[in-house]
Every structure is written in C-alpha cells, then in structure tokens.
Design a protein around this motif. Sequence first.
Motif, short mmCIF file in Angstrom:
data_model
loop_
_atom_site.label_atom_id
_atom_site.label_comp_id
_atom_site.label_asym_id
_atom_site.label_seq_id
_atom_site.Cartn_x
_atom_site.Cartn_y
_atom_site.Cartn_z
N PRO A 57 -43.31 22.55 22.60
CA PRO A 57 -43.82 21.32 21.74
C PRO A 57 -42.92 20.47 21.40
CG PRO A 57 -44.53 23.61 20.79
CD PRO A 57 -43.58 23.79 22.17
N ARG A 58 -43.15 19.02 21.34
CA ARG A 58 -42.58 18.03 20.73
C ARG A 58 -43.42 16.93 20.46
NH1 ARG A 58 -37.33 17.02 20.32
NH2 ARG A 58 -36.91 18.25 22.13
N PRO A 59 -43.38 16.75 19.18
CA PRO A 59 -44.63 15.63 18.65
C PRO A 59 -44.05 14.36 19.16
CG PRO A 59 -44.05 17.00 16.72
CD PRO A 59 -43.04 17.36 17.93
N MET A 60 -45.12 13.34 19.42
CA MET A 60 -45.02 12.09 19.68
C MET A 60 -45.10 10.93 18.33
SD MET A 60 -46.09 9.95 23.07
CE MET A 60 -45.36 8.24 23.51
N LEU A 61 -44.16 10.43 17.81
CA LEU A 61 -44.48 9.40 16.94
C LEU A 61 -44.58 8.10 17.33
CD1 LEU A 61 -44.49 8.94 13.78
CD2 LEU A 61 -42.01 8.91 13.84
N TRP A 62 -45.77 7.42 17.12
CA TRP A 62 -45.90 6.08 17.46
C TRP A 62 -45.66 5.15 16.49
CZ3 TRP A 62 -46.81 4.83 22.43
CH2 TRP A 62 -47.46 5.41 23.32
N VAL A 63 -44.70 4.03 16.71
CA VAL A 63 -44.42 2.93 15.66
C VAL A 63 -45.23 1.74 15.95
CG1 VAL A 63 -42.60 4.21 14.88
CG2 VAL A 63 -42.36 2.78 16.57
N GLY A 64 -45.52 1.10 15.15
CA GLY A 64 -46.18 -0.29 15.54
C GLY A 64 -47.70 -0.37 15.25
N THR A 67 -48.19 7.82 6.70
CA THR A 67 -47.33 6.95 6.02
C THR A 67 -46.17 6.89 6.46
OG1 THR A 67 -46.65 8.62 4.47
CG2 THR A 67 -48.83 7.71 4.05
N GLU A 68 -45.30 5.78 5.88
CA GLU A 68 -43.88 5.85 6.25
C GLU A 68 -43.15 7.00 5.99
OE1 GLU A 68 -40.00 2.59 6.06
OE2 GLU A 68 -41.90 1.99 5.25
N GLY A 69 -43.46 7.50 4.65
CA GLY A 69 -42.57 8.47 4.25
C GLY A 69 -42.87 9.84 5.13
N ALA A 70 -43.87 10.16 5.47
CA ALA A 70 -44.24 11.28 6.30
C ALA A 70 -43.87 11.13 7.71
CB ALA A 70 -46.05 11.37 6.72
N ALA A 71 -43.59 9.55 8.25
CA ALA A 71 -43.01 9.50 9.57
C ALA A 71 -41.57 9.72 9.40
CB ALA A 71 -43.19 7.92 9.81
N ARG A 72 -40.84 9.30 8.27
CA ARG A 72 -39.45 9.56 8.09
C ARG A 72 -39.13 10.90 7.92
NH1 ARG A 72 -36.46 7.02 4.31
NH2 ARG A 72 -34.75 7.00 5.51
N ARG A 122 -35.16 3.34 10.20
CA ARG A 122 -34.59 2.34 9.19
C ARG A 122 -36.24 2.13 8.48
NH1 ARG A 122 -29.90 0.13 9.50
NH2 ARG A 122 -28.86 0.31 11.79
N PRO A 123 -36.03 2.11 7.00
CA PRO A 123 -37.11 2.08 6.09
C PRO A 123 -37.51 0.29 6.52
CG PRO A 123 -35.43 3.16 5.03
CD PRO A 123 -34.83 2.46 6.20
N GLY A 124 -39.07 0.19 6.62
CA GLY A 124 -39.53 -1.02 6.62
C GLY A 124 -39.64 -1.82 7.93
N ARG A 125 -39.14 -1.27 8.85
CA ARG A 125 -39.03 -1.99 10.08
C ARG A 125 -40.38 -1.96 10.55
NH1 ARG A 125 -34.45 -4.70 11.21
NH2 ARG A 125 -35.50 -4.60 13.15
N PHE A 126 -41.30 -0.85 10.52
CA PHE A 126 -42.68 -0.90 10.85
C PHE A 126 -43.69 -0.80 9.63
CE2 PHE A 126 -40.01 0.65 14.22
CZ PHE A 126 -39.97 -0.18 15.19
#
Length: 345
Positions: free
Chosen positions: A75-82, A94-99, A106-110
């Motif tokens: 297992p290795r989750p894939m985190l998509w941003v954008g 949410t951004e919090g869950a992603a972080r 970095r906060p606020g980049r996406f």
Amino acid sequence: MGYDVVVVGGGMAGISVAAELAAHRSVVVVEAEAELARHSTGRSAALYAPSYGGPVVRALTAASGPLFGDGVLSPRPMLWVGDVGGLDGVEELTEGAARDLCPVLRPGRFDRFAVDLGTMDIDVMGLHQRYVQRLRAAGGEIRRGAPVTALRRDGQGWRVTAGTEEIVAGTVVNAAGAWVDRIAGLAGVPALGVRPMRRTIAIATGPTPVGQGWPLVADVGDTFYFRPEGPGVLVSPADETPVDPGDAKPDDLDIALAVDRVNEVTTLGLRSVRTAWAGLRTFAPDREPVVGELPGHPGFTFLAGQGGYGIQMAPALAVTAARLILGQTVDTAPELLSPTRLLLG
C-alpha cells in the motif's frame, strides 16, 4: 529453430505475454540487450494507480489488480494536488487532511486535494522475474544479446534474424517498446507513429526527515511528483521529452527542475541529488495501448504504446494480448486496442 511464437523484447510487456502464451504454444523471447528489462521496465516509478491514465488504461489497471499475486504490491496512497475535479476513483480532501497525509506540503500552495487509496507500490523486478520463471517452467526460451536485424515473411510464417540465429515462427509479437516502429519496418509492416518520451527521476536528500508512510504526491497538471525512497525522496518533473530510441540519459536541467518544483511546494529543502536516471515511455498518438494485427499483415502482432502505465496494467494487458493471439474472446473491446485505429486516425 522453429517456434510457434517469437516475442521481440524482454521487458515487462514481452516477458508477460510470452509467459501467458507459453502455456499454449512454443515461445522464444529475443532481447537486444545482454540483460532483460534494461530500459523502461527497469526505470519505472513503480506505482499501481487505478486513477492514472485514459479509459482503456484505467480499465486494464483495475483488471490487473487481482492478477499481480502475493508479494508484489504494497500500500501507498496517491495524493493528487491541483484541479482534482476531473479525476475518477478518488476522494476529495481538505487541505488539513492532505497535510495529515503529507506534513511537508506548504500551506496555501494548492486549493484542492484528492486521495486515491487504491494505489500501491509495485515490486517491478519481482514481478518481471515471476513472469520469467513462469515462461521457463512452461518450456519457453529467452535469447539475450540478440537484436533483430532482419524479419521477413516465409509462407505462412516468419523468419527472424536475431543475433547470429535465424528463427522460424508462425507469429511475431512486437513488444520492442521504443523500437516498435523500427521492428515493424523490418517486417514491411506500417509504422504506428508511436513516440518514445524521456522521463527523468532522481533521488534527492535534504535536512527534513522523510516519513516512509507518506503518499506519492502528484500534481494534476503533470509538473512534478514525489514520494519517499529510503532516507531520500524520489522526485520527477513529469517530463515527456521526445527522443530517439536508445539508452535514455537524465538531463541536468530536468533534474534541477524536479528538485526546484518539489522544494517550491514542500518544506523538504532538498539540497543534493544522490542518483538520477531516465527511462523511455512510448506513447501511441491517443495515449492508449496498442494490441493486435494490421489488415494484410497476419501473424504480426503489436504489443505497444504502454506509455507510463505499462507496469500497472501489465498482467491484464498480457492476458488480453495472449487471448487475441490465440483467437479467444477478451474482456476489452478489441477495436479499442487495435492498431488499425491509429492508421484510420
């Protein structure tokens, strides 16, 4: 030497379809290099990602999941941003869950994030070796250091000059990766217009400790991806640079772009590159795989155009290709895979 099938190419595509065919036909694989899986297969990012690729790729990837067998996937989750709105099979976060998943973002980049919990790391060479063992157990043979230099029709079959040997076979499977069109040309078969593209990967390090449980983080816009790799971080600028077939070498600028782009969106502070490599990803014009014969060229089967998805869909693609060659029914509509679609535009 006579065989039912000669497979050109000893990478994942060639070895996997050869292993499937060997249960029904006599098979020999011919590989130009002295070692198998030297090019694209041995230089993969090694990720199974059901949400990655076009419709046919995703269907074959999903079908491959149960076929990998034990010990190949982890297992290795894939985190998509954008802009994740167009992705299938993912859960928006949410951004919090992603972080929480990747604290170095970095906060606020996406603005948007999504996770694919069905992704896995792939033991690529373990999978390749498993197919090699299956092929040999079924009586199949492998010729290394045997580049194909001539290929011509002989009655109902083919004569293939590979290295110093001439091989007679009823069917040729062209699984030569970036060299697919060159092999087709030797056989007098029309080229498909597949294009090899260079993809650069590096392992970089910095002062920030790396969490081994972090996901692979990828930009929907295809400008970077990264994931943990031992004490370092595997980074790529997700480049697709058209190149001629050959032994791909990483470009210093692409390595620097990968590090800069990852540093821009994380707090990793990557400073040094421990190693880097490049592989060839060969795409058909519509970026979907190609399996089958062209009209007027019986016994010459393409297995090509896997792009950057060749490993993740290899098991199902091999089963599909073998069934088509054996004249059996397949789950994927053959016209979606047929090389004829490319010549018809």
